[in-house]
Design a protein around this motif. Structure first.
Motif, PDB file in Angstrom:
ATOM      1  N   GLY A 107      56.334  80.663  47.176  1.00  0.00           N
ATOM      2  CA  GLY A 107      56.996  81.205  46.412  1.00  0.00           C
ATOM      3  C   GLY A 107      57.374  80.729  45.227  1.00  0.00           C
ATOM      4  O   GLY A 107      57.444  80.502  44.573  1.00  0.00           O
ATOM      5  N   HIS A 108      58.892  80.588  45.144  1.00  0.00           N
ATOM      6  CA  HIS A 108      59.294  81.078  43.801  1.00  0.00           C
ATOM      7  C   HIS A 108      60.506  79.154  43.885  1.00  0.00           C
ATOM      8  O   HIS A 108      60.905  79.154  42.939  1.00  0.00           O
ATOM      9  CB  HIS A 108      60.684  81.794  43.269  1.00  0.00           C
ATOM     10  N   ASN A 109      60.252  78.926  45.229  1.00  0.00           N
ATOM     11  CA  ASN A 109      60.722  77.316  44.825  1.00  0.00           C
ATOM     12  C   ASN A 109      59.889  76.278  44.287  1.00  0.00           C
ATOM     13  O   ASN A 109      59.123  75.150  45.031  1.00  0.00           O
ATOM     14  CB  ASN A 109      60.556  77.222  46.516  1.00  0.00           C
ATOM     15  N   LYS A 110      60.541  76.041  43.176  1.00  0.00           N
ATOM     16  CA  LYS A 110      59.380  74.601  41.930  1.00  0.00           C
ATOM     17  C   LYS A 110      59.859  73.683  42.304  1.00  0.00           C
ATOM     18  O   LYS A 110      59.222  72.135  42.976  1.00  0.00           O
ATOM     19  CB  LYS A 110      60.376  74.864  40.448  1.00  0.00           C
ATOM     20  N   GLY A 112      52.524  79.612  43.886  1.00  0.00           N
ATOM     21  CA  GLY A 112      53.396  79.771  44.074  1.00  0.00           C
ATOM     22  C   GLY A 112      53.649  81.724  44.458  1.00  0.00           C
ATOM     23  O   GLY A 112      52.378  81.644  44.747  1.00  0.00           O
ATOM     24  N   PHE A 113      54.510  82.309  43.947  1.00  0.00           N
ATOM     25  CA  PHE A 113      54.733  83.303  44.220  1.00  0.00           C
ATOM     26  C   PHE A 113      53.450  83.819  43.622  1.00  0.00           C
ATOM     27  O   PHE A 113      53.428  83.366  42.395  1.00  0.00           O
ATOM     28  CB  PHE A 113      56.108  83.998  43.891  1.00  0.00           C
TER      29      PHE A 113
END
Length: 174
Positions: free
Chosen positions: A27-30, A49-50
């Motif tokens: 997802g968006h968890n860099k 990622g997303f």
């Protein structure tokens, strides 16, 4: 699954006899993505990622390891990708896990140390893999049939209501 679960799962999967490719859908968890990429493992780890292409990854996978969220489980069944469920959220996800395992469409693994043996069974026991796929296909077809039946009932009820009110046309968008 959150960063901690990914780390524990990858460490647990280091007990597999053979290396595999692990695709972590982040997802968006860099921040978690960076930490996972720094992990040392005998496996090839790809972090994604997303993406709008989740189903492409799902279809290309030999198995999905997930926590039993409703949409992910439905997509996995639709793609007939064998499912291993680990660490579902209490409540609806636990219910999903029990139901899919009971129906033979998924494995429900309760402890991380059980993951390697269960993944090896899915990946390397062709008859077991085929059974999971066949059960997923059966559940998918049952869901499609039920959805079709529900739409038909909705259409019939709505048509009757409209006819009772003197209306003759119906526009539906599904």
């Amino acid at each position: 699954m959150g960063y901690a679960n990914y780390v524990n799962i990858i460490r647990s999967l280091d007990n597999l006899e053979k290396p595999v490719e692990i695709i972590c859908m982040m997802g968006h968890n860099k921040k978690a993505e960076e930490k996972i990429l720094r992990l040392r493992s005998k496996h090839s780890i790809k972090v994604v990622g997303f993406t709008q292409e989740f189903l492409i990854y799902l279809r290309a996978s030999d198995c999905i390891l997930s926590k039993a969220g409703g949409l992910t489980m439905a997509e996995s069944l639709a793609c007939e990708t064998p499912i291993i469920i680990y660490n579902p959220v209490p409540g609806h996800e636990e219910h999903n896990a029990r139901y899919l395992a009971q129906e033979g469409a998924a494995l429900f693994v309760k402890h991380s140390h059980e993951l390697p043996a269960n993944l090896e069974k899915v990946l390397y026991d062709q008859s077991f893999y085929d059974r999971l796929q066949k059960r997923a296909q059966l559940l998918k077809n049952q869901m499609l049939l039920l959805k079709s039946f529900e739409r038909s009932r909705y259409y019939t009820k709505t048509s009757k209501l409209m006819a009772d009110k003197g209306k003759t046309s119906l526009s539906c968008d599904w």
